[in-house]
Design a protein around this motif. Sequence first.
Motif: not given
Length: 503
Positions: A19, A21, A44, A47, A217
């Motif tokens: 993935t 992110a 995202g 993150t 992301g």
Amino acid sequence: MQVSPVLEIRDISRRFGNTQALDGVSLRLYPGEVHALLGENGAGKSTLIKIMTGVYQPDSGQILLDGRPVHIGSTLAAQRLGIAAIYQEPLMYPDLNVAENIFIAHAGRGPFVDWGRMYREAEALLAQLDVRLDVRLPARGLSVAAQQTVEIAKALALQVRVLIMDEPTAALSAHEVEQLFAIVRRLRDQGVAILFISHRMEEVFAIADRITVFRDGRLISSAPRAEVTPEQAIRDMAGRSVEQLFPRRHTVRDQVLVEVRDLSRQGAFQGISFDVRAGEVLGFAGLVGARRTDVGLALFGIAPADSGTVRIDGQLVRITNPRQAMRHGIAYVSEDRRGLGLSLPMSIAANITLPTLRRYLNPLGLLRQADEIATAEAYRQRLAIRAPSVAVEVGKLSGGNQQKVMLSKWLNTRPRLLILDEPTRGIDVGAKAEVHQMIDDLAAEGIAIILISSDLPEVLAMSDRVLVMREGRQMAIFSRQEATQERVLAAAMGQMYDGMPVG
């Protein structure tokens, strides 16, 4: 003179397994600016927050503070740089008082505490926010709004320069939101850079100076608020237009499935009367304190009514507990996913089959695991639950996917009346669109639905009729054609609009 960013994110990327992110995202946070960050779950945002606060390290890219590259190796390092975050659920020590919580992150203050000085400094920090709070009070008794204020004061005590606010209004009333926004504006005026993350579009446009959108992301758009419309922001977030968020077909049948007459519970609500037909979505609207949820709890037997009648298919039924409600084909999807909806440490499969576990036991009382997994897998595909398998713990899913698991759990009881209490609260725009599509599909199958929501556009768009409550009383029932925003709000405030009748 052009102001320089206090914090700059340059081409940050982060991958978790397969993935991606974050994929080369950049962001600038300026002093004295509220910068809103929008995006669906999985876009995202979380993150990025964890990279900014030192929880994660980026795979590539740079973070600059005052134009100089910095390494944020831990949350303590972030705090020392003046970066702090507050969350939807404040991180409080319940047995410590307000002042102790404010200064808990301070290290190196020596072995002795000057209590008088600590209380004075705590009061001074709260005064900067124009908040009056007894700093000697234990944190255990504070409201969520008061706890968030303490968290902001804690950030001020650490000389915060960048304050990240992640869904800070999700558990607040409208009045508490206004109080929080007053504090945010005060911080902005003091030169703090604020990164504000919320799924509530109206709040974003009320508080933000700049709006940035992430999707998958990547950075999709970033512009001053004056240059962005809600429709454009939604389109950037979801990759679809706002019209696609509320799909609703007319599927109401003639059959009256549920009849409620004069339902009352002392101290909660009284005199509630309505019918729901097969395939109908009956929306419950009202302001904070309207007691709409209490009616849902009564119908499902969690907090039974004291008086009044409920008929299903014309037959009088008595509902004093959830098991009786389920026997009569009633299911209730609670707004409290954690408290009343899901067991987060358990798997998707275990959660979906929990209310109907007896179906999956063999004559010896042992679980037929293959049957349980097959049922859960069918719902995973039907509701597009994003997880590699049904063995994944529910606590590891995004809010939108947790909501789908909870819907699956109650759909598996094969309900005839489905009560949805705030089904899209705290989930992103894309997940909302999927939930709305599910509601429409379920109504098309002939399920009667009661939709309780504080999101008025959602109620108006998804409902065939709208019942309006105020302080435990039923004020009006409007048809889809009659239910304008003005009429519903007027009824919710106790002022009838255009002479529309009550009942």
